[in-house]
Each structure stands twice: as structure tokens, then as C-alpha cells.
Scaffold this motif. Structure first.
Motif, mmCIF file in Angstrom:
data_model
loop_
_atom_site.group_PDB
_atom_site.id
_atom_site.type_symbol
_atom_site.label_atom_id
_atom_site.label_comp_id
_atom_site.label_asym_id
_atom_site.label_seq_id
_atom_site.Cartn_x
_atom_site.Cartn_y
_atom_site.Cartn_z
ATOM 1 N N GLU A 58 0.829 -1.215 0.000
ATOM 2 C CA GLU A 58 0.000 0.000 0.000
ATOM 3 C C GLU A 58 0.865 1.268 0.000
ATOM 4 N N LEU A 59 1.984 1.233 0.726
ATOM 5 C CA LEU A 59 2.867 2.410 0.755
ATOM 6 C C LEU A 59 3.419 2.699 -0.643
ATOM 7 N N LYS A 60 3.782 1.637 -1.367
ATOM 8 C CA LYS A 60 4.298 1.812 -2.740
ATOM 9 C C LYS A 60 3.224 2.404 -3.645
ATOM 10 N N ASN A 61 2.000 1.891 -3.514
ATOM 11 C CA ASN A 61 0.900 2.376 -4.331
ATOM 12 C C ASN A 61 0.586 3.845 -4.022
ATOM 13 N N LEU A 62 0.587 4.193 -2.738
ATOM 14 C CA LEU A 62 0.294 5.575 -2.342
ATOM 15 C C LEU A 62 1.387 6.525 -2.828
ATOM 16 N N GLU A 63 2.631 6.031 -2.855
ATOM 17 C CA GLU A 63 3.735 6.859 -3.355
ATOM 18 C C GLU A 63 3.562 7.074 -4.868
ATOM 19 N N ALA A 64 3.192 6.004 -5.585
ATOM 20 C CA ALA A 64 2.989 6.112 -7.035
ATOM 21 C C ALA A 64 1.862 7.085 -7.360
ATOM 22 N N ASN A 65 0.868 7.167 -6.476
ATOM 23 C CA ASN A 65 -0.248 8.092 -6.683
ATOM 24 C C ASN A 65 0.020 9.473 -6.078
ATOM 25 N N LYS A 66 1.288 9.714 -5.698
ATOM 26 C CA LYS A 66 1.716 11.027 -5.160
ATOM 27 C C LYS A 66 0.968 11.436 -3.898
ATOM 28 N N LEU A 67 0.512 10.436 -3.137
ATOM 29 C CA LEU A 67 -0.243 10.755 -1.919
ATOM 30 C C LEU A 67 0.673 10.785 -0.703
ATOM 31 N N LEU A 68 1.805 10.094 -0.797
ATOM 32 C CA LEU A 68 2.816 10.205 0.261
ATOM 33 C C LEU A 68 4.208 10.187 -0.348
ATOM 34 N N LYS A 69 5.191 10.573 0.481
ATOM 35 C CA LYS A 69 6.571 10.641 0.046
ATOM 36 C C LYS A 69 7.405 9.748 0.958
ATOM 37 N N ARG A 70 8.352 9.039 0.354
ATOM 38 C CA ARG A 70 9.251 8.193 1.120
ATOM 39 C C ARG A 70 10.564 8.955 1.262
ATOM 40 N N ASN A 71 10.966 9.252 2.478
ATOM 41 C CA ASN A 71 12.187 10.021 2.711
ATOM 42 C C ASN A 71 13.252 9.121 3.331
ATOM 43 N N VAL A 72 14.431 9.047 2.677
ATOM 44 C CA VAL A 72 15.532 8.240 3.203
ATOM 45 C C VAL A 72 16.570 9.190 3.792
ATOM 46 N N TYR A 73 16.934 8.971 5.067
ATOM 47 C CA TYR A 73 17.912 9.839 5.719
ATOM 48 C C TYR A 73 19.257 9.120 5.837
ATOM 49 N N ASP A 74 20.297 9.880 5.579
ATOM 50 C CA ASP A 74 21.660 9.352 5.544
ATOM 51 C C ASP A 74 22.226 9.208 6.960
ATOM 52 N N THR A 75 21.603 8.341 7.735
ATOM 53 C CA THR A 75 22.103 8.045 9.077
ATOM 54 C C THR A 75 22.776 6.678 9.022
ATOM 55 N N PHE A 76 23.286 6.209 10.137
ATOM 56 C CA PHE A 76 23.845 4.861 10.155
ATOM 57 C C PHE A 76 23.186 4.069 11.264
ATOM 58 N N PRO A 77 22.365 3.036 10.935
ATOM 59 C CA PRO A 77 21.926 2.657 9.582
ATOM 60 C C PRO A 77 20.952 3.687 9.011
ATOM 61 N N PRO A 78 20.733 3.696 7.682
ATOM 62 C CA PRO A 78 19.818 4.681 7.089
ATOM 63 C C PRO A 78 18.421 4.586 7.695
ATOM 64 N N THR A 79 17.739 5.709 7.841
ATOM 65 C CA THR A 79 16.348 5.681 8.323
ATOM 66 C C THR A 79 15.407 6.089 7.204
ATOM 67 N N VAL A 80 14.238 5.483 7.220
ATOM 68 C CA VAL A 80 13.229 5.787 6.202
ATOM 69 C C VAL A 80 11.981 6.295 6.914
ATOM 70 N N GLU A 81 11.446 7.406 6.423
ATOM 71 C CA GLU A 81 10.202 7.946 6.975
ATOM 72 C C GLU A 81 9.220 8.217 5.853
ATOM 73 N N TYR A 82 7.952 8.098 6.166
ATOM 74 C CA TYR A 82 6.907 8.390 5.185
ATOM 75 C C TYR A 82 6.156 9.638 5.620
ATOM 76 N N SER A 83 5.918 10.543 4.674
ATOM 77 C CA SER A 83 5.150 11.745 5.015
ATOM 78 C C SER A 83 4.067 11.974 3.970
ATOM 79 N N ILE A 84 2.987 12.592 4.410
ATOM 80 C CA ILE A 84 1.862 12.858 3.516
ATOM 81 C C ILE A 84 2.205 14.062 2.633
#
Lengths: 112, 112
Positions: A58-84
Motif C-alpha cells: 500500500e505504501l508503494k501504491n500511495l507513493e505512485a499516486n503522489k499521496l505520500l513521500k518516502r524520505n531516506v535519511y543518511d544516518t547509520f543505519p539509514p532511516t526511512v520515513e513516510y510523510s503525507i
């Protein structure tokens, strides 16, 4: 009903909306993100009953429909956050009306 | 987003609504009935793309959720018509917001 009741063009835009929002999860995921960006595990905890596999899809589908954004942060280990996104936020009124109708429906069907 | 953004109680009523309206067909069937009672074949023609099997299943589900009524008339042969209930009509605002959002979504994604 709608002032344009039964109009084929109105039916088309309703169909577009229903296809983009299909299933019971997408709006609930966006609702969980309405209070701020979240990580996968946080969303999974807030959207009661969803499996990790379904959430991932569902997250992939919502991203494809521009309803949310997947943000990858350059931490160690990398962190991923989703925002509307702004487009996701534009579903506010749809969610509000579903909320009010959901309350009325519970009263009508379950009687409390 | 919603003034009650992220509130678990609001999420519950949205979930109730999404479960009752699940899939891409229910609201389109009710939309077709918003102009007046119709027979099975008429609904099938107006709701483009639905199969008879799915329509039959969805009509039963909508009747169980008190969103439409099945009326049998004592003609020869008997005629059956489906009409929207008051509870079904209460979805007007949900449909209106989905209509507006569907238009915006088409513009955002397809760009026309």
C-alpha cells in the motif's frame, strides 16, 4: 442526490477516486500520517490489523499516486520515513465526510 | 488534517465507513440509483465494467447494510426493482467530496 445525480461525468470522477483509494487501508494509512511523518513500524502499529506485507504494498501504491513521500535519511543505519504530500492532504474533506457517515452508519446498523 | 487528526476514535469511524463501502462498485451502484429505482439490467448498463455476478453480490451486500431496498412487484412475470434508502442517500456528501477529489486527482496524476 448530487445535483448532477446520475451524470456519467460525475460517475467517472467518483470512479477515479475510488480506484486511487481502493481497499480499506489507504485512507487509514494517510490518516495515520496526518499527524506527522512516521516510520514503517509506527504506521503498522497505528493502522490496527494491517500485515507488514500489505502495508508495504500500500505504501508503494500511495507513493505512485503522489499521496505520500518516502524520505531516506543518511544516518547509520539509514532511516526511512513516510510523510503525507499536499495532494494527500487534499483528501481531508473526503475523510471528514467518511468519518461523519461512519458514525451514522454504526448507529443505523449496530444501533449504538 | 482533520481537526482530530490521528485520533483513534476518528480512525474507527473511517474504518467502519470504508468497510461498508469497500471496493470500487458500491458507491457507483448507489450513484446509479440516485436518479430513481432501477432494474438489474439497467444498473448493470449504467455501472460500466461490472459483471452480473459481482453486481448480484454487491446488491445483496448493500441491502444487508440498509443502503438499498429490493422491491418485488406482483406482475406477471414478477418484476424486481432496486431503490436507494434514506441511509443510502446520506452518502451524498461523501460522493460529492469523492467527485471533487477525483477531478483533482486526475489533474495531478494524468495531467489533464
Amino acid at each position: 442526490m448530487l445535483t448532477t445525480g446520475g451524470c456519467p461525468k460525475t460517475a467517472l470522477s467518483i470512479k477515479d477516486a475510488l480506484e486511487a483509494l481502493e481497499g480499506r487501508w489507504k485512507l487509514l494509512i494517510l490518516f495515520a500520517l496526518s499527524t506527522g511523518p512516521k516510520r514503517f513500524k509506527q504506521i503498522s502499529k497505528e493502522v490496527t490489523g494491517i500485515t507488514d506485507k500489505t502495508l508495504s504494498k500500500e505504501l508503494k501504491n500511495l507513493e505512485a499516486n503522489k499521496l505520500l513521500k518516502r524520505n531516506v535519511y543518511d544516518t547509520f543505519p539509514p532511516t526511512v520515513e513516510y510523510s503525507i504530500t499536499e495532494h494527500g492532504k487534499s483528501l481531508e474533506k473526503v475523510m471528514e465526510e467518511l468519518h461523519f457517515w461512519g458514525l451514522a452508519h454504526r448507529k443505523e446498523i449496530i444501533g449504538n
